[in-house]
Design a protein around this motif. Structure first.
Motif, PDB file in Angstrom:
ATOM      1  N   CYS A 159      -2.792  -2.613 -37.343  1.00 55.26           N
ATOM      2  CA  CYS A 159      -4.123  -2.146 -36.950  1.00 55.26           C
ATOM      3  C   CYS A 159      -4.213  -0.625 -37.037  1.00 55.26           C
ATOM      4  CB  CYS A 159      -4.462  -2.596 -35.536  1.00 55.26           C
ATOM      5  SG  CYS A 159      -6.155  -2.158 -35.071  1.00 55.26           S
ATOM      6  N   CYS A 168      -7.034   1.105 -35.758  1.00 51.00           N
ATOM      7  CA  CYS A 168      -8.152   1.502 -34.910  1.00 51.00           C
ATOM      8  C   CYS A 168      -7.751   2.758 -34.122  1.00 51.00           C
ATOM      9  CB  CYS A 168      -8.561   0.363 -33.976  1.00 51.00           C
ATOM     10  SG  CYS A 168      -7.519   0.172 -32.521  1.00 51.00           S
ATOM     11  N   CYS A 226      -5.005   2.167 -31.437  1.00 48.59           N
ATOM     12  CA  CYS A 226      -3.676   1.892 -32.011  1.00 48.59           C
ATOM     13  C   CYS A 226      -3.087   3.140 -32.678  1.00 48.59           C
ATOM     14  CB  CYS A 226      -3.758   0.728 -32.996  1.00 48.59           C
ATOM     15  SG  CYS A 226      -4.012  -0.866 -32.177  1.00 48.59           S
ATOM     16  N   HIS A 249      -6.541  -3.518 -27.439  1.00 50.45           N
ATOM     17  CA  HIS A 249      -6.710  -2.236 -28.156  1.00 50.45           C
ATOM     18  C   HIS A 249      -8.146  -1.750 -28.214  1.00 50.45           C
ATOM     19  CE1 HIS A 249      -7.435  -4.160 -32.385  1.00 50.45           C
ATOM     20  NE2 HIS A 249      -7.848  -4.941 -31.407  1.00 50.45           N
TER      21      HIS A 249
HETATM   22 ZN   LIG Z   1      -6.072  -1.487 -32.833  1.00 45.79          ZN
END
Ligand SMILES: [Zn+2]
Ligand SMILES: [Zn+2]
Ligand SMILES: [Zn+2]
Length: 275
Positions: free
Chosen positions: A25, A27, A30, A242
């Motif tokens: 991930c 994002c 993260c 997350h």
């Molecule tokens: Zn994430």
């Protein structure tokens, strides 16, 4: 001068089942460099005023969590339920049971006990590990919690345990003196909320996976609703996914006027009074 003895709770992991960052991930949470957004799988360590060390859940991150918290012995282990993120590090208890150490007692409810027997038959086989390799030397106890809140005394430490629905199964809530640990559930029965309120808790650590409603977990609005119903002196959110950024969530919670609500983070150390 009289000093009130305190218990200590260390957050070994504050994250949801994937851990944060989540593999693959990209994002903002993260990718966040802040240690506050780095969450191992959910687990806590209790250091009781009686001098006992008690672990709640054996996550797939257990080895790292035990090393990081410098744990070189445990007196008891609780396992809330059989999902991989709460159970699948159980073999990492092995060094803590090497001779001459005594067997380590593990406490869980019947449903999870059955799952452990099916998934890890070698843990129950005294012949396993006689030749190299080995197995953790555990005494795994099944508690019948079908009649509601059930008391358990472990060498002077009093626990009260009950089940909360978690998707199609149940997860064990653990109350120790003025602290309650409630993870992995999508609701708490009104009778249990009332009982928890009557405990006048100092510390409540509670499930909160995300902001959007979830089928098997508490989500922010519901976690806050339950915190207000239980009215502990302070509460901490755990098992976070997350989509929850630490500082942003902290800001959002600071405008609430009810109990003090913290966003838990890995290696956080909290205290709570003896009952
Ligand atoms: Zn994430
Ligand atoms: Zn979980
Ligand atoms: Zn779960």
């Amino acid at each position: 001068m009289m000093t009130t003895k305190q218990h200590q709770l260390t957050v070994l992991g504050s994250g949801t089942s994937t851990g944060i960052p989540m593999v693959g991930c990209h994002c903002p949470v993260c990718l966040s460099p802040s240690p506050l957004n780095k969450r191992l799988r959910a687990s806590v360590l209790l250091d009781t005023a009686n001098g006992q060390r008690i672990l709640i859940d054996t996550t797939p991150d257990l080895r790292l969590q035990l090393l990081r918290a410098k744990v070189d012995s445990l007196d008891h282990v609780f396992i809330t339920h059989d999902h991989a993120d709460h159970l699948h590090g159980i073999d990492d208890l092995r060094p803590l049971t090497f001779p001459p150490r005594p067997p380590l007692s593990v406490w869980t409810h019947e449903q999870t006990h059955g799952a452990i027997q099916r998934r890890y038959p070698y843990l129950f086989d005294p012949a396993a590990g006689r030749l190299g390799g080995g197995r953790p030397n555990l005494e795994i106890n099944a508690l019948d919690l079908s009649s509601g809140v059930t008391s358990l005394e472990l060498k002077g430490d009093q626990f009260e345990l009950f089940l909360n629905p978690h998707g199609t199964q149940h997860s064990m809530a653990i109350v120790h003196d003025s602290m309650a640990y409630i993870v992995d559930c999508h609701e708490i029965a009104p009778s249990h909320l009332e009982w928890l309120r009557s405990k006048k808790l100092e510390l409540l650590i509670i499930d909160c996976v995300q902001k959007e409603p979830h089928q098997t977990h508490l989500w922010l609005d519901r976690s806050v609703e339950y915190i207000e119903a239980i009215a502990p002196k302070k509460a901490g959110l755990i098992h976070m996914g997350h989509k929850l950024e630490h500082i942003a969530l902290e800001r959002e919670l600071s405008v609430l006027k009810s109990s003090e609500i913290m966003v838990c983070f890995d290696e956080q150390v909290l205290t709570y009074r003896t009952a």
